[in-house]
Write a protein that holds these residues in place. Sequence first.
Motif, PDB file in Angstrom:
ATOM      1  N   LEU A   4       0.693  -1.131  -0.138  1.00 16.03           N
ATOM      2  CA  LEU A   4       0.353  -0.400  -0.372  1.00 16.03           C
ATOM      3  C   LEU A   4       0.781   1.169  -0.392  1.00 16.03           C
ATOM      4  N   ALA A   5       1.567   0.948   0.763  1.00 18.82           N
ATOM      5  CA  ALA A   5       2.524   2.667   1.095  1.00 18.82           C
ATOM      6  C   ALA A   5       3.329   2.679  -0.342  1.00 18.82           C
ATOM      7  N   THR A   6       3.612   1.859  -1.422  1.00 21.79           N
ATOM      8  CA  THR A   6       4.501   1.602  -2.844  1.00 21.79           C
ATOM      9  C   THR A   6       3.507   2.899  -3.420  1.00 21.79           C
ATOM     10  N   PHE A   7       2.038   1.712  -3.870  1.00 21.35           N
ATOM     11  CA  PHE A   7       0.732   2.177  -4.561  1.00 21.35           C
ATOM     12  C   PHE A   7       0.631   3.864  -3.657  1.00 21.35           C
ATOM     13  N   LEU A   8       0.396   3.825  -2.652  1.00 18.91           N
ATOM     14  CA  LEU A   8       0.290   5.564  -2.355  1.00 18.91           C
ATOM     15  C   LEU A   8       1.215   6.918  -3.062  1.00 18.91           C
ATOM     16  N   GLU A   9       2.359   6.167  -2.436  1.00 17.98           N
ATOM     17  CA  GLU A   9       3.819   6.893  -2.765  1.00 17.98           C
ATOM     18  C   GLU A   9       3.765   7.382  -4.601  1.00 17.98           C
ATOM     19  N   ALA A  10       2.803   6.238  -5.171  1.00 22.19           N
ATOM     20  CA  ALA A  10       3.647   6.419  -6.942  1.00 22.19           C
ATOM     21  C   ALA A  10       2.007   7.646  -6.852  1.00 22.19           C
ATOM     22  N   HIS A  11       1.135   7.952  -6.536  1.00 24.96           N
ATOM     23  CA  HIS A  11      -0.032   8.294  -7.086  1.00 24.96           C
ATOM     24  C   HIS A  11      -0.816   9.496  -5.786  1.00 24.96           C
ATOM     25  N   LEU A  12       0.390   9.934  -5.021  1.00 21.28           N
ATOM     26  CA  LEU A  12       0.192  10.848  -3.940  1.00 21.28           C
ATOM     27  C   LEU A  12      -0.637  12.002  -4.747  1.00 21.28           C
ATOM     28  N   GLU A  13       0.858  12.128  -5.532  1.00 16.68           N
ATOM     29  CA  GLU A  13       0.434  13.776  -5.774  1.00 16.68           C
ATOM     30  C   GLU A  13      -0.648  13.793  -7.186  1.00 16.68           C
ATOM     31  N   GLN A  14      -0.597  12.460  -7.657  1.00 18.43           N
ATOM     32  CA  GLN A  14      -2.420  12.754  -8.634  1.00 18.43           C
ATOM     33  C   GLN A  14      -3.434  13.092  -7.836  1.00 18.43           C
ATOM     34  N   GLY A  15      -3.752  12.127  -6.349  1.00 16.34           N
ATOM     35  CA  GLY A  15      -4.297  12.259  -5.819  1.00 16.34           C
ATOM     36  C   GLY A  15      -4.785  10.951  -5.397  1.00 16.34           C
ATOM     37  N   ALA A  16      -5.136  10.831  -3.964  1.00 15.87           N
ATOM     38  CA  ALA A  16      -5.424   9.435  -4.198  1.00 15.87           C
ATOM     39  C   ALA A  16      -6.188   9.690  -2.326  1.00 15.87           C
ATOM     40  N   ILE A  17      -7.118   8.367  -2.254  1.00 18.12           N
ATOM     41  CA  ILE A  17      -8.413   8.351  -1.001  1.00 18.12           C
ATOM     42  C   ILE A  17      -8.049   6.950  -0.336  1.00 18.12           C
ATOM     43  N   LEU A  18      -7.167   6.912   0.686  1.00 17.98           N
ATOM     44  CA  LEU A  18      -7.262   5.661   1.704  1.00 17.98           C
ATOM     45  C   LEU A  18      -8.356   5.451   2.253  1.00 17.98           C
ATOM     46  N   VAL A  19      -9.040   4.084   1.946  1.00 14.48           N
ATOM     47  CA  VAL A  19     -10.124   3.507   2.600  1.00 14.48           C
ATOM     48  C   VAL A  19     -10.306   2.635   3.738  1.00 14.48           C
ATOM     49  N   SER A  20     -10.211   2.657   4.937  1.00 13.01           N
ATOM     50  CA  SER A  20      -9.650   2.087   5.777  1.00 13.01           C
ATOM     51  C   SER A  20     -10.869   1.412   7.555  1.00 13.01           C
ATOM     52  N   ILE A  21     -11.200   0.432   7.690  1.00 16.34           N
ATOM     53  CA  ILE A  21     -12.035   0.144   8.662  1.00 16.34           C
ATOM     54  C   ILE A  21     -11.676   0.321   9.778  1.00 16.34           C
ATOM     55  N   GLU A  22     -12.562   1.860  10.163  1.00 14.40           N
ATOM     56  CA  GLU A  22     -12.222   1.762  11.561  1.00 14.40           C
ATOM     57  C   GLU A  22     -12.579   1.176  12.921  1.00 14.40           C
ATOM     58  N   ARG A  23     -13.429   0.384  12.251  1.00 12.64           N
ATOM     59  CA  ARG A  23     -14.792   0.349  13.533  1.00 12.64           C
ATOM     60  C   ARG A  23     -15.325  -0.959  13.462  1.00 12.64           C
ATOM     61  N   ALA A  24     -15.580  -2.413  13.081  1.00 11.28           N
ATOM     62  CA  ALA A  24     -15.750  -4.362  13.154  1.00 11.28           C
ATOM     63  C   ALA A  24     -16.839  -4.277  14.049  1.00 11.28           C
ATOM     64  N   GLU A  25     -18.117  -4.268  13.682  1.00  8.53           N
ATOM     65  CA  GLU A  25     -19.296  -4.575  14.904  1.00  8.53           C
ATOM     66  C   GLU A  25     -19.432  -6.153  14.345  1.00  8.53           C
ATOM     67  N   GLY A  26     -19.261  -6.904  15.355  1.00  5.93           N
ATOM     68  CA  GLY A  26     -20.482  -8.568  14.287  1.00  5.93           C
ATOM     69  C   GLY A  26     -19.574  -9.160  13.713  1.00  5.93           C
ATOM     70  N   SER A  27     -19.774  -9.934  12.362  1.00 10.53           N
ATOM     71  CA  SER A  27     -19.562 -10.600  11.008  1.00 10.53           C
ATOM     72  C   SER A  27     -19.252  -9.730  10.278  1.00 10.53           C
ATOM     73  N   THR A  28     -17.975  -8.800  10.624  1.00 12.00           N
ATOM     74  CA  THR A  28     -17.648  -8.421   9.090  1.00 12.00           C
ATOM     75  C   THR A  28     -16.579  -8.909   7.668  1.00 12.00           C
ATOM     76  N   PRO A  29     -16.371  -8.596   6.632  1.00 13.45           N
ATOM     77  CA  PRO A  29     -15.615  -9.353   6.026  1.00 13.45           C
ATOM     78  C   PRO A  29     -14.003  -9.329   5.975  1.00 13.45           C
ATOM     79  N   ARG A  30     -13.816  -7.746   6.676  1.00 16.44           N
ATOM     80  CA  ARG A  30     -12.421  -7.507   7.329  1.00 16.44           C
ATOM     81  C   ARG A  30     -12.244  -7.211   8.508  1.00 16.44           C
TER      82      ARG A  30
END
Length: 292
Positions: A4-30
Amino acid sequence: MTGLATFLEAHLEQGAILVSIERAEGSTPRETGATMVVTAEGNSGTIGGGQLEFHCTDIALEMLASGESSRRLDIPLGPQMGQCCGGRVGVVLERGRPCHLAALQAAEAARRASQPAVLILGAGHTGRALAEALMRLPLSVILIDDREGQMHDLPVGVACQRLDDPVEAIASAQPGTAFVILSHSHALDYRLTEAALLRGDAAYVGMIGSATKRARFAASFRRRHPASDALACLTCPIGGDDVDDKRPEVIAALTAAELVRSLLAKQRASGQSVAQGRQGPGRRAGDDGVAA
């Protein structure tokens, strides 16, 4: 596989969105902390796939187009989302910045440092197949052999080492290392397996072979070390004996699954213990060595 770091570094200038799970309750995919990076050209990483990931990717692309910097989502994983997990996730979407890149780089370095170590002792057909099977998993893998010219044509990313005496690698390994022994020689297999068992701190000791090979090794080991109970820690045959297929790729796949269950389950149990504190014989042939 690009991190992920390498990918973000390559696209940081043109724009990228980080999508993160900050809370997982019960049965979740990740789990909490799972992250992907979304750009106009493509994605890297995953928060679990399916409709959840499609939905978050669409929102991330909208954010890239509009210039929006951050958004939080509370998503039930039920019929309305087209998922049947039944749990609920909190998702944070943020426009990538240098501080995010530094955090990803640090996290990836920490994960690499904490990955369980696997030494594959023998770079024959099965050893090479096993190294390839493990190279994409969260394990630190080194392929070791005592023969010249045995390390050619290995896939990029497979670490290898030639040693005149591979026992040196066992002696210098860190506690908690897994040893998979499948050399070109029964005598060398026995010597390596004995050294790994006598350490007393290995996470896994596996030797390729058959019921006969295991019995011969066990008899020799008991004669040499009558007071030791280390034989109970030996896995032989590696990969189990319920699939009667001696092709190197099949043995490698079965052994890879065995290592994942052994190493990652132990790693998870160890992590849970820290958190709580704060509050047989068979048959298998293959590789260069003959399973007698």
